[in-house]
Design a protein around this motif. Sequence first.
Motif, PDB file in Angstrom:
ATOM      1  N   GLY A 107      39.156  47.252  12.359  1.00 23.23           N
ATOM      2  CA  GLY A 107      39.621  48.540  11.400  1.00 23.23           C
ATOM      3  C   GLY A 107      40.413  48.441   9.512  1.00 23.23           C
ATOM      4  O   GLY A 107      40.760  46.886  10.414  1.00 23.23           O
ATOM      5  N   LYS A 108      40.997  49.135   9.018  1.00 23.95           N
ATOM      6  CA  LYS A 108      41.763  48.399   8.250  1.00 23.95           C
ATOM      7  C   LYS A 108      42.463  49.637   7.754  1.00 23.95           C
ATOM      8  O   LYS A 108      42.553  50.828   8.161  1.00 23.95           O
ATOM      9  N   LEU A 109      43.489  48.922   6.972  1.00 25.43           N
ATOM     10  CA  LEU A 109      44.980  49.990   6.902  1.00 25.43           C
ATOM     11  C   LEU A 109      44.976  48.947   5.133  1.00 25.43           C
ATOM     12  O   LEU A 109      45.671  48.019   4.935  1.00 25.43           O
ATOM     13  N   PHE A 110      44.906  50.062   4.451  1.00 26.53           N
ATOM     14  CA  PHE A 110      45.220  49.224   3.013  1.00 26.53           C
ATOM     15  C   PHE A 110      47.320  49.440   2.454  1.00 26.53           C
ATOM     16  O   PHE A 110      47.533  51.003   3.329  1.00 26.53           O
ATOM     17  N   VAL A 111      47.188  48.499   2.340  1.00 24.45           N
ATOM     18  CA  VAL A 111      48.831  48.759   2.181  1.00 24.45           C
ATOM     19  C   VAL A 111      49.145  49.706   0.705  1.00 24.45           C
ATOM     20  O   VAL A 111      50.220  49.640   0.377  1.00 24.45           O
ATOM     21  N   ALA A 112      48.861  48.315  -0.405  1.00 22.39           N
ATOM     22  CA  ALA A 112      49.115  48.839  -1.593  1.00 22.39           C
ATOM     23  C   ALA A 112      48.039  47.954  -2.290  1.00 22.39           C
ATOM     24  O   ALA A 112      47.289  47.203  -1.936  1.00 22.39           O
ATOM     25  N   VAL A 139      43.096  46.387  11.766  1.00 14.73           N
ATOM     26  CA  VAL A 139      44.581  47.037  13.347  1.00 14.73           C
ATOM     27  C   VAL A 139      43.848  46.741  14.515  1.00 14.73           C
ATOM     28  O   VAL A 139      42.221  46.089  14.078  1.00 14.73           O
ATOM     29  N   ASP A 140      44.040  47.695  15.059  1.00 17.79           N
ATOM     30  CA  ASP A 140      44.179  46.846  16.887  1.00 17.79           C
ATOM     31  C   ASP A 140      43.159  48.052  16.953  1.00 17.79           C
ATOM     32  O   ASP A 140      43.451  48.000  18.159  1.00 17.79           O
ATOM     33  N   ARG A 141      42.502  48.742  16.771  1.00 20.15           N
ATOM     34  CA  ARG A 141      41.432  49.489  16.709  1.00 20.15           C
ATOM     35  C   ARG A 141      40.135  48.505  15.971  1.00 20.15           C
ATOM     36  O   ARG A 141      40.047  48.330  15.277  1.00 20.15           O
ATOM     37  N   TRP A 173      47.603  40.333   8.039  1.00 15.33           N
ATOM     38  CA  TRP A 173      47.805  41.044   6.330  1.00 15.33           C
ATOM     39  C   TRP A 173      46.920  39.757   5.018  1.00 15.33           C
ATOM     40  O   TRP A 173      46.769  38.975   5.694  1.00 15.33           O
ATOM     41  N   VAL A 174      46.509  40.303   4.876  1.00 14.37           N
ATOM     42  CA  VAL A 174      45.914  39.569   3.312  1.00 14.37           C
ATOM     43  C   VAL A 174      45.827  40.276   2.217  1.00 14.37           C
ATOM     44  O   VAL A 174      46.119  41.514   1.778  1.00 14.37           O
ATOM     45  N   ILE A 231      48.102  52.808  16.525  1.00  9.06           N
ATOM     46  CA  ILE A 231      47.047  51.754  15.977  1.00  9.06           C
ATOM     47  C   ILE A 231      48.818  50.520  15.459  1.00  9.06           C
ATOM     48  O   ILE A 231      49.949  51.048  14.625  1.00  9.06           O
ATOM     49  N   HIS A 232      48.323  49.081  15.075  1.00 12.34           N
ATOM     50  CA  HIS A 232      48.827  48.528  15.074  1.00 12.34           C
ATOM     51  C   HIS A 232      48.127  47.811  14.456  1.00 12.34           C
ATOM     52  O   HIS A 232      47.244  47.209  14.900  1.00 12.34           O
TER      53      HIS A 232
END
Length: 350
Positions: free
Chosen positions: A13-18, A35-37, A160-161, A340-341
């Motif tokens: 999965g992912k997280l938006f940082v900005a 993320v690590d899930r 991170w991308v 989550i990391h």
Amino acid sequence: MTAGRTVTRRAPGKLFVAGEYAVLEPGRPAILTAVDRHVSVTVSPADGPETVIETDLGPPGTRPRPVVEAIDVVDGLLAERGRRPSPVRVSIVSRLHRAGTKFGLGSSGAVTVATVDAVAAHHGLELSPGDRFRLALLATARRDPRASGGDLAASVWGGWVAYRAPDRTAVLALARSEGIDRALRAPWPGLAVTPLPPPRALALEVGWTGEPASTSSLTARLETGQWRGSPPQRAFLEASDTCVRAAIRALERGDDDELLHQVRRARRILADLDDAAGLGIFTPGLTALCDAAEAVGGAAKPSGAGGGDCGIALLDATAAPNTARLHQRWAAAGIRPLPIHPRPTTGSTP
């Protein structure tokens, strides 16, 4: 790989940082982290003449459209290459949900990437990361041409991308007129995926509001004639671009203090967008999540479209008491910390 074997593929999965919302426009930058899930997809030969989908992404009998589109786009590529795709059994297990409730970690993108990869491999086709991304974006754009594809990039490459989206309407038109195979080899103007180093000494914390949100329903509100091309939209896009570019430079230089500053700035930019467009990005839960992080010296914002789901906080990784205080404040506000990391980079960029 021999065609017809049972194959399992996973995608994070992912997280938006900005850069949320701005990244919907071709060529506008955003920062994401995997993320690590993950979502796990297993493809095996079908017992009968029809493709069967088994998934925990919804009630029994569910046929998630992202999965159907992913299968169809790979089948289309195989047909163009003179191959006859056979019916398959697709089994999906997601760690991006809890009891069928999503956390806002990009499960649709992850299942699309993993399905594309697994179906292709089952038929003896090993995909490069770039082709995996492009097929996943073609499948996603068929059901939602506005989707940026940022979640797909994070799922394919990990880590991170920095991401810029292509013109999805043009990409779909190219695939329809020239074929999927030709579309994979053609330039996609606007598309850029660049790996970024993670913060040097910042811990990323994730909090879940317990309120599932619909990304597509929120982003659809920006399609109104009053918003598109308006002065508020132009101001938002310019502010977002400036913030994201500064955050990218901060990551590249290892400047954690500047990154915290830009994440706080990204929160304000989203709040201004919320006020201007009336999207409902900031729920009371997300506001409390962000305020709690800033109260202990961190920076926080919604991750993704908002309206619920989850938010992120960046804190000094060496100050464990601050993290404990953050979790206490979150608990008092009904925010659940998620274990989550970020996930390391997994492949070369296109």
